[in-house]
Design a protein around this motif. Structure first.
Motif, PDB file in Angstrom:
ATOM      1  N   ILE A 120       1.402  11.711   2.857  1.00 33.62           N
ATOM      2  CA  ILE A 120       1.549  13.050   3.447  1.00 33.62           C
ATOM      3  C   ILE A 120       2.356  13.957   2.507  1.00 33.62           C
ATOM      4  O   ILE A 120       2.011  15.122   2.297  1.00 33.62           O
ATOM      5  CB  ILE A 120       2.267  12.966   4.825  1.00 33.62           C
ATOM      6  CG1 ILE A 120       1.437  12.145   5.807  1.00 33.62           C
ATOM      7  CG2 ILE A 120       2.543  14.357   5.394  1.00 33.62           C
ATOM      8  CD1 ILE A 120       0.158  12.760   6.262  1.00 33.62           C
ATOM      9  N   THR A 121       3.420  13.388   1.904  1.00 37.19           N
ATOM     10  CA  THR A 121       4.242  14.176   0.984  1.00 37.19           C
ATOM     11  C   THR A 121       3.388  14.674  -0.184  1.00 37.19           C
ATOM     12  O   THR A 121       3.467  15.838  -0.591  1.00 37.19           O
ATOM     13  CB  THR A 121       5.419  13.324   0.446  1.00 37.19           C
ATOM     14  OG1 THR A 121       6.108  12.792   1.565  1.00 37.19           O
ATOM     15  CG2 THR A 121       6.348  14.125  -0.422  1.00 37.19           C
ATOM     16  N   ARG A 122       2.549  13.780  -0.715  1.00 38.90           N
ATOM     17  CA  ARG A 122       1.697  14.155  -1.854  1.00 38.90           C
ATOM     18  C   ARG A 122       0.704  15.254  -1.443  1.00 38.90           C
ATOM     19  O   ARG A 122       0.504  16.229  -2.159  1.00 38.90           O
ATOM     20  CB  ARG A 122       0.971  12.898  -2.360  1.00 38.90           C
ATOM     21  CG  ARG A 122       0.026  13.089  -3.530  1.00 38.90           C
ATOM     22  CD  ARG A 122       0.732  13.297  -4.861  1.00 38.90           C
ATOM     23  NE  ARG A 122       1.600  12.220  -5.280  1.00 38.90           N
ATOM     24  CZ  ARG A 122       1.341  11.370  -6.289  1.00 38.90           C
ATOM     25  NH1 ARG A 122       0.206  11.449  -6.944  1.00 38.90           N
ATOM     26  NH2 ARG A 122       2.208  10.449  -6.627  1.00 38.90           N
TER      27      ARG A 122
ATOM     28  N   LEU B  23       0.871  -1.180   0.000  1.00 33.90           N
ATOM     29  CA  LEU B  23       0.000   0.000   0.000  1.00 33.90           C
ATOM     30  C   LEU B  23       0.906   1.228   0.000  1.00 33.90           C
ATOM     31  O   LEU B  23       2.032   1.156   0.486  1.00 33.90           O
ATOM     32  CB  LEU B  23      -0.866  -0.024   1.251  1.00 33.90           C
ATOM     33  CG  LEU B  23      -1.847  -1.179   1.327  1.00 33.90           C
ATOM     34  CD1 LEU B  23      -2.360  -1.362   2.738  1.00 33.90           C
ATOM     35  CD2 LEU B  23      -3.009  -0.940   0.365  1.00 33.90           C
ATOM     36  N   PRO B  24       0.405   2.339  -0.531  1.00 33.55           N
ATOM     37  CA  PRO B  24       1.231   3.554  -0.443  1.00 33.55           C
ATOM     38  C   PRO B  24       1.531   3.857   1.018  1.00 33.55           C
ATOM     39  O   PRO B  24       0.657   3.724   1.872  1.00 33.55           O
ATOM     40  CB  PRO B  24       0.347   4.640  -1.054  1.00 33.55           C
ATOM     41  CG  PRO B  24      -1.013   4.062  -1.179  1.00 33.55           C
ATOM     42  CD  PRO B  24      -0.883   2.581  -1.168  1.00 33.55           C
ATOM     43  N   GLN B  25       2.753   4.232   1.285  1.00 34.91           N
ATOM     44  CA  GLN B  25       3.166   4.469   2.675  1.00 34.91           C
ATOM     45  C   GLN B  25       2.612   5.798   3.197  1.00 34.91           C
ATOM     46  O   GLN B  25       2.503   6.772   2.440  1.00 34.91           O
ATOM     47  CB  GLN B  25       4.694   4.496   2.747  1.00 34.91           C
ATOM     48  CG  GLN B  25       5.328   3.137   2.545  1.00 34.91           C
ATOM     49  CD  GLN B  25       4.882   2.148   3.622  1.00 34.91           C
ATOM     50  OE1 GLN B  25       5.097   2.387   4.799  1.00 34.91           O
ATOM     51  NE2 GLN B  25       4.242   1.067   3.206  1.00 34.91           N
ATOM     52  N   PRO B  26       2.290   5.844   4.490  1.00 34.99           N
ATOM     53  CA  PRO B  26       1.800   7.113   5.059  1.00 34.99           C
ATOM     54  C   PRO B  26       2.687   8.304   4.715  1.00 34.99           C
ATOM     55  O   PRO B  26       2.192   9.388   4.392  1.00 34.99           O
ATOM     56  CB  PRO B  26       1.804   6.832   6.564  1.00 34.99           C
ATOM     57  CG  PRO B  26       1.521   5.369   6.657  1.00 34.99           C
ATOM     58  CD  PRO B  26       2.233   4.754   5.475  1.00 34.99           C
ATOM     59  N   GLN B  27       4.005   8.126   4.746  1.00 34.97           N
ATOM     60  CA  GLN B  27       4.882   9.274   4.470  1.00 34.97           C
ATOM     61  C   GLN B  27       4.738   9.750   3.025  1.00 34.97           C
ATOM     62  O   GLN B  27       4.823  10.947   2.748  1.00 34.97           O
ATOM     63  CB  GLN B  27       6.340   8.949   4.786  1.00 34.97           C
ATOM     64  CG  GLN B  27       6.939   7.855   3.933  1.00 34.97           C
ATOM     65  CD  GLN B  27       8.325   7.452   4.442  1.00 34.97           C
ATOM     66  OE1 GLN B  27       8.575   7.457   5.642  1.00 34.97           O
ATOM     67  NE2 GLN B  27       9.205   7.092   3.543  1.00 34.97           N
ATOM     68  N   ASP B  28       4.459   8.779   2.078  1.00 31.54           N
ATOM     69  CA  ASP B  28       4.255   9.184   0.683  1.00 31.54           C
ATOM     70  C   ASP B  28       2.923   9.942   0.532  1.00 31.54           C
ATOM     71  O   ASP B  28       2.819  10.897  -0.243  1.00 31.54           O
ATOM     72  CB  ASP B  28       4.256   7.952  -0.232  1.00 31.54           C
ATOM     73  CG  ASP B  28       5.587   7.215  -0.172  1.00 31.54           C
ATOM     74  OD1 ASP B  28       6.609   7.882   0.102  1.00 31.54           O
ATOM     75  OD2 ASP B  28       5.602   5.986  -0.363  1.00 31.54           O
TER      76      ASP B  28
ATOM     77  N   ASP C 144      12.832  18.923   4.238  1.00 34.18           N
ATOM     78  CA  ASP C 144      13.173  17.537   4.589  1.00 34.18           C
ATOM     79  C   ASP C 144      11.997  16.615   4.295  1.00 34.18           C
ATOM     80  O   ASP C 144      10.847  17.015   4.416  1.00 34.18           O
ATOM     81  CB  ASP C 144      13.520  17.440   6.082  1.00 34.18           C
ATOM     82  CG  ASP C 144      14.792  18.212   6.390  1.00 34.18           C
ATOM     83  OD1 ASP C 144      15.623  18.346   5.476  1.00 34.18           O
ATOM     84  OD2 ASP C 144      14.919  18.686   7.537  1.00 34.18           O
ATOM     85  N   PRO C 145      12.296  15.349   3.924  1.00 33.85           N
ATOM     86  CA  PRO C 145      11.183  14.410   3.694  1.00 33.85           C
ATOM     87  C   PRO C 145      10.479  14.095   5.022  1.00 33.85           C
ATOM     88  O   PRO C 145      11.080  14.202   6.090  1.00 33.85           O
ATOM     89  CB  PRO C 145      11.886  13.160   3.141  1.00 33.85           C
ATOM     90  CG  PRO C 145      13.299  13.276   3.557  1.00 33.85           C
ATOM     91  CD  PRO C 145      13.600  14.734   3.704  1.00 33.85           C
ATOM     92  N   PHE C 146       9.224  13.717   4.910  1.00 32.39           N
ATOM     93  CA  PHE C 146       8.488  13.350   6.126  1.00 32.39           C
ATOM     94  C   PHE C 146       8.997  12.001   6.648  1.00 32.39           C
ATOM     95  O   PHE C 146       9.187  11.063   5.876  1.00 32.39           O
ATOM     96  CB  PHE C 146       6.985  13.254   5.832  1.00 32.39           C
ATOM     97  CG  PHE C 146       6.363  14.601   5.597  1.00 32.39           C
ATOM     98  CD1 PHE C 146       6.051  15.418   6.667  1.00 32.39           C
ATOM     99  CD2 PHE C 146       6.113  15.059   4.311  1.00 32.39           C
ATOM    100  CE1 PHE C 146       5.494  16.674   6.465  1.00 32.39           C
ATOM    101  CE2 PHE C 146       5.554  16.316   4.098  1.00 32.39           C
ATOM    102  CZ  PHE C 146       5.254  17.117   5.184  1.00 32.39           C
ATOM    103  N   ILE C 147       9.207  11.949   7.937  1.00 32.82           N
ATOM    104  CA  ILE C 147       9.721  10.720   8.542  1.00 32.82           C
ATOM    105  C   ILE C 147       8.551   9.958   9.159  1.00 32.82           C
ATOM    106  O   ILE C 147       7.735  10.548   9.862  1.00 32.82           O
ATOM    107  CB  ILE C 147      10.730  11.033   9.680  1.00 32.82           C
ATOM    108  CG1 ILE C 147      11.813  11.991   9.194  1.00 32.82           C
ATOM    109  CG2 ILE C 147      11.327   9.757  10.259  1.00 32.82           C
ATOM    110  CD1 ILE C 147      12.815  11.406   8.260  1.00 32.82           C
ATOM    111  N   GLN C 148       8.494   8.651   8.888  1.00 32.00           N
ATOM    112  CA  GLN C 148       7.452   7.857   9.544  1.00 32.00           C
ATOM    113  C   GLN C 148       8.076   6.869  10.522  1.00 32.00           C
ATOM    114  O   GLN C 148       9.208   6.428  10.339  1.00 32.00           O
ATOM    115  CB  GLN C 148       6.550   7.158   8.527  1.00 32.00           C
ATOM    116  CG  GLN C 148       7.082   5.898   7.903  1.00 32.00           C
ATOM    117  CD  GLN C 148       6.095   5.334   6.884  1.00 32.00           C
ATOM    118  OE1 GLN C 148       5.334   6.062   6.243  1.00 32.00           O
ATOM    119  NE2 GLN C 148       6.124   4.030   6.723  1.00 32.00           N
ATOM    120  N   TYR C 149       7.344   6.582  11.569  1.00 36.24           N
ATOM    121  CA  TYR C 149       7.813   5.651  12.592  1.00 36.24           C
ATOM    122  C   TYR C 149       6.842   4.497  12.675  1.00 36.24           C
ATOM    123  O   TYR C 149       5.688   4.596  12.246  1.00 36.24           O
ATOM    124  CB  TYR C 149       7.861   6.344  13.958  1.00 36.24           C
ATOM    125  CG  TYR C 149       8.873   7.455  14.032  1.00 36.24           C
ATOM    126  CD1 TYR C 149      10.195   7.190  14.379  1.00 36.24           C
ATOM    127  CD2 TYR C 149       8.505   8.759  13.738  1.00 36.24           C
ATOM    128  CE1 TYR C 149      11.120   8.214  14.440  1.00 36.24           C
ATOM    129  CE2 TYR C 149       9.428   9.786  13.797  1.00 36.24           C
ATOM    130  CZ  TYR C 149      10.732   9.512  14.150  1.00 36.24           C
ATOM    131  OH  TYR C 149      11.645  10.534  14.202  1.00 36.24           O
TER     132      TYR C 149
END
Lengths: 111, 572
Positions: B266-268, B259-264, B334-339
């Motif tokens: 949010i970036t979009r 699935l598309p990652q949460p950070q992707d 900076d890119p969004f960081i996901q944990y």
């Protein structure tokens, strides 16, 4: 209900010799304490033996506090067991009545 | 049109002359009538107030020295009750100081007697123009306030219908409950849930800075951007697969799509909305979290939002989930960081808006994160709906108000127990007399009944609470339903079914209406002399079990039903 009392200087320590303080004995407890508290200003209830308390028990403790407060006195508790403390926290009694682990600590807090 | 006419209505201006000097009154009447005014006459302040003052009067000429009620007293009355009306003071030469003082208190101007009539008429005309302008301004202000109220109404409708998603109920092992109460000002809190497949759900909890329509619309737009980003990124993955190129990013080891990652996502969303956010000088704090029930992980991107609370069912500890990303709308390079973090059955995640932690009590003290963490520690073992209901009650008690300055938004997500409970189905019955001495038997009955439930599902602390609850219910029946009569019957039925314990208390006395019980006040805020000796029972029952219901049948049989949801819990 059996209560034992000990006078340490001007502080009265009353030990509740019961495992239960609920609707079944709260009235009896109150009628016994009304007279005991009449001549006291600084009182500690040793609750070590009390394993169960309900809202009637809490109400009767609040009534004792009110009585003492009316003469400018105060009530402190010691040896409060975990289930009793749970209910105190639920109705926020622990914010009104000071609670100590041991009698000595409660007595010292008055001195 | 005469200058002594209302521009809106073309009506002649009404002027009230208040003077104890009869000659002066009639002289002024003649002059002012000739100038186009409707003239009314009063011989002192009291007559003016009692008989003539109304919203129809546009100008007042007020003598300073008069018997019964003088000009200064009358002026104070006018300024208080007719704030648009500014009287012109008439004064003898030696009273000029008083007249100047009168102007400080709201008079329009003063004229020394005997007045120069031309000047006086010009002044009255000016006073009338000022009066009509003030009246018009007040009308516009009222209309504006009405429009603002309407805007809030629309914004609140948008919030309720567009911004608040419904939690899915069919993700196995996940139980979700949410609540949003818009503040009177309406902010831009929004929550939504995107079910991606049978075992994955995304949750977004966000707060758009600003208030009213703008933030409500902005929240709605933002929500659609999330959906679009999810859709587009999923399509990208499918296209990549179809082209059979070297795109391995979107496939897992089994060849199925990631699935598309949460950070992707949010970036979009950030790239789509950054310009709008900058133009509107707004920003959005949010937490976007994904629950994967197969991997047993939560994966989240936090953008400057309040820290999500992770309650761990096994230990009773909590952890705060925090990211390092800036809110959306900040020119972040900076890119969004996901944990990610793992979870276990019995765990709970509590998402919320700053409306909770910044809730203030009458002393202007904030509820703050520490109190909320303590609250979750105490209530984390409960059903999510119960947690949210209790949080709401807690916030009302803290603020001592049912309305909040900020939106109140929270989402509780519980990881359910995996253990089947079908094997625990049992039932037991106890019959007692309505005697307070029987309370001890009631407690023993309940404690023995609970012995068959594993500690992992009903820990000792909850059994302690249950003992208190049953004591309170039985005491209420004895004291109130049976008015203290000790020889009546009480039947207690304990049932264990699926994931809950149900306790039914039957009596045949006076029925009980919980609505009649006043809510328990926080005793820690009371003066000692006002402390109650009773009235805590119903509150204690409600707080000690997950559900409580009271009912009566037509034959006069009353039932108090307590439900306890069985779930992994260790209390404290």
């Amino acid at each position: 209900m059996e209560l034992s009392k000990e006078q340490i200087d001007d502080i009265l320590v009353i030990t509740l010799k019961t495992e239960i303080l609920d609707a079944s004995n709260a009235k009896e407890f109150r009628s016994q304490t009304v007279q005991l508290l009449e001549n006291s200003r600084k009182v500690v209830f040793d609750m070590t033996q009390v394993k169960f308390i309900d809202s009637s028990g809490c109400g009767t403790l609040l009534s004792c506090l009110r009585q003492l407060n009316g003469y400018g006195g105060d009530l402190k508790l010691s040896g409060v067991q975990k289930p009793v403390r749970t209910l105190f926290e639920l109705v926020r009694m622990h914010r009104i009545i000071e609670i100590y682990d041991k009698n000595d600590d409660a007595v010292c807090s008055f001195q | 049109m005469s200058v002594a006419q209302d521009a809106g209505t073309n009506k002649l201006a009404n002027i009230l002359v208040v003077d104890d000097d009869l000659t002066m009154r009639f002289l002024l009447k003649r002059v002012l009538s000739n100038a186009g005014f409707n003239v009314f006459l009063a011989e002192n302040g009291k007559v003016a107030i009692d008989e003539y003052l109304s919203d129809e009067i546009g100008v007042v000429l007020l003598d300073v020295q008069m018997p019964v009620m003088g000009g200064m007293e009358c002026l104070r009355y006018i300024c208080k009750h007719y704030p648009d009306l500014a009287p012109i003071m008439l004064t003898a030469n030696e009273e000029v100081t008083n007249a100047v003082e009168a102007m400080r208190h709201g008079a329009f101007d003063y004229v020394i007697k005997p007045p120069e009539m031309k000047k006086l008429v010009a002044l009255a005309q000016r006073a009338f123009q000022t009066y009509t302008q003030a009246k018009r301004l007040r009308k516009v202000e009222a209309e504006l306030a009405g429009a603002r109220e309407h805007e809030i109404f629309i914004a609140s409708k948008i919030q309720r219908s567009l911004l608040l998603g419904r939690p899915p109920e069919d993700i196995e092992g996940l139980k979700i409950s949410s609540l949003t109460i818009p503040s009177q000002k309406v902010d831009g809190d929004f929550i939504d849930f995107f079910k991606l497949n049978d075992h994955t759900v995304d949750v977004v909890v966000a707060d758009v800075m600003g208030k009213g329509l703008l933030s409500a619309f902005f929240g709605a737009a933002m929500k659609s951007h999330f959906l679009r980003a999810l859709h587009e990124l999923t399509i990208d993955a499918v296209t990549c697969k179809m082209m059979n190129d070297q795109c391995v990013l979107n496939q897992d080891a089994n060849g199925s799509f990631h699935l598309p990652q949460p950070q992707d996502i949010i970036t979009r969303v950030q790239s789509r909305m950054i310009r709008n956010l900058e133009e509107l000088e707004s920003f959005v704090t949010l937490c976007y979290a994904r629950f994967d029930m197969v991997e047993k992980t939560i994966c989240f991107v936090d953008c400057g939002h309040v820290r999500t609370i992770h309650y761990k069912g096994e230990s009773g500890d909590v952890e705060l989930l925090q990211g390092i990303n800036m809110p959306l709308g900040f020119p972040e390079k900076d890119p969004f960081i996901q944990y990610s973090a793992s979870f276990q059955p019995g765990d709970l995640f509590f998402f919320y808006s700053d409306g909770l932690t910044e809730n203030r009590n009458p002393d202007n003290e904030m509820y703050n994160e520490e109190r909320l963490v303590d609250f979750i520690k105490q209530h984390g073992h409960l059903d999510p709906k119960k947690i949210i209901d209790s949080a709401y009650v807690e916030m009302i008690a803290f603020a001592d108000s049912k309305t909040f300055d900020d939106d109140f938004t929270c989402v509780a997500i519980k990881i359910e127990s995996e253990q089947g409970l079908a094997q625990l189905n049992t039932e037991a019955i106890l019959e007692i007399k309505s005697d307070l001495k029987e309370l001890v038997r009631v407690r023993i009955f309940i404690r023995e009944f609970c012995e068959s439930v594993p500690d992992s599902l009903l820990d000792p602390r909850r059994i302690d609470m249950l003992e208190i609850a049953v004591t309170e219910v039985a005491t209420n029946i004895i004291r109130h339903a049976y008015s203290g009569r000790a020889d009546e019957q009480i039947q207690i039925k304990a049932q264990m079914a699926e994931d809950k314990i149900i306790l039914l208390f039957y009596d045949w006395g006076q029925g009980f209406d919980p609505q009649m019980v006043p809510p328990l006040k926080d005793i820690s805020k009371m003066a000692i002399k006002d402390l109650p000796e009773g009235g805590m029972g119903c509150y204690i029952i409600a707080q000690s079990v997950d559900e409580v219901e009271y009912s009566s049948d037509k034959k006069g049989k009353n039932c108090a039903c307590l439900k306890i949801i069985l779930a992994p819990d260790i209390g404290d």
